[in-house]
Design a protein around this motif. Structure first.
Motif, short mmCIF file in Angstrom:
data_model
loop_
_atom_site.label_atom_id
_atom_site.label_comp_id
_atom_site.label_asym_id
_atom_site.label_seq_id
_atom_site.Cartn_x
_atom_site.Cartn_y
_atom_site.Cartn_z
N GLU A 134 0.77 -1.35 -0.12
CA GLU A 134 0.07 0.16 -0.06
C GLU A 134 0.79 1.25 0.00
O GLU A 134 0.43 2.27 -0.58
CB GLU A 134 -0.93 0.00 1.23
N ASN A 135 1.87 1.42 0.85
CA ASN A 135 2.91 2.50 0.81
C ASN A 135 3.96 2.37 -0.15
O ASN A 135 4.74 3.18 -0.06
CB ASN A 135 3.01 3.02 2.39
N SER A 201 -1.03 5.28 0.42
CA SER A 201 -1.33 5.24 1.80
C SER A 201 -1.24 6.80 2.45
O SER A 201 -0.76 7.65 1.68
CB SER A 201 -0.64 4.34 2.71
#
Length: 268
Positions: A134-135, A201
């Motif tokens: 996600e990041n 994110s």
């Protein structure tokens, strides 16, 4: 955490066959990584307006704090499992993605940029924060290091690199994300194909890359006249490269003129 972090024979074989290694025991505790992030904050204070974390590049040559991180025995134990007992450290750079950052790192090979021969180098990617898909976790193409160097092309867009691998030169469907907790590290070969997506994110994604090479590796000083080798394990029987001096200031920035790799690697 004082025990030696040696690689098993199975881990060494996996690295040789796949070009990377992950799922290692953490080298820093949560308390230690918290302190490291405080130190990173001190380096960030030295950045000029508009500069990103990526500008903290080769600052191990000027900051004793960062030099100590790059030469920490627990990290060197893992690297020794790949390079053997005699090797030097020569490069470092922070790769950070702010929350919701569109910055990507295009698919590339480190060795394409570096004026080093032969190819006998390993990069440590030390997670200063948790790193996940996600990041914007780094992705690698397993076994791609065995294909040799592949032609790169100039690109535009959100990638922080100026070059990327030409399409069709590797199988992107084989990619693997290097997911880690803060305090863990990964190892990858200088010829493996890798890159990373944007951070979607609301969390930072921060990591430190540290470059190490066996003592048989020589730098082309006509391309990188400021190259300095720091013998961090064993002895240097080759004497190929000029030796660096350990810095004395705890936190100090380095002139951009001292970047090691090609000047067209990073977009200005």
């Amino acid at each position: 955490m004082s025990e030696r972090h040696a690689l098993s024979e199975e881990q060494k074989t996996f690295y040789s066959e796949n070009g990377f290694l992950i799922d290692l025991e953490p080298v820093f505790t949560p308390e230690e990584i918290s302190a490291l992030n405080v130190g990173l904050g001190e380096l960030v204070k030295l950045l000029e307006p508009g500069e990103k974390h990526m500008a903290i590049r080769e600052w191990h040559m000027s900051s004793k704090w960062l030099y100590d991180v790059c030469t920490h025995p627990r990290i060197l134990d893992y690297v020794e499992g790949i390079l053997g007992p005699n090797f030097f450290m020569w490069g470092s750079q922070f790769f950070a993605k702010a929350p919701a950052s569109k910055d990507t790192v295009a698919w590339h090979q480190d060795a394409y940029y570096w004026p080093l021969h032969p190819h006998n180098s390993v990069t440590v990617w030390l997670a200063f924060t948790d790193v996940d898909e996600e990041n914007g976790a780094m992705k690698v193409i397993p076994r791609s290091h065995k294909a040799g160097l592949i032609k790169h092309r100039t690109i535009t867009g959100d990638s922080v690199l100026a070059l990327e691998l030409e399409h069709g030169t590797f199988n992107e469907s084989e990619q693997r994300s290097l997911v880690m907790k803060a305090g863990q590290l990964s190892l990858h070969d200088d010829a493996i194909v890798h890159g990373s997506p944007a951070n979607t994110s609301n969390r930072w994604r921060n990591g430190l890359t540290i470059r190490y090479s066996g003592n048989d590796v020589k730098c082309d000083l006509s391309r990188s006249p400021n190259f300095k080798a720091y013998q961090v394990r064993g002895t240097d029987g080759f004497k190929h490269n000029p030796q660096g001096e350990i810095p004395t200031e705890t936190f100090a920035r380095l002139s951009p003129d001292y970047h090691i790799s090609s000047t067209d690697e990073i977009k200005k």
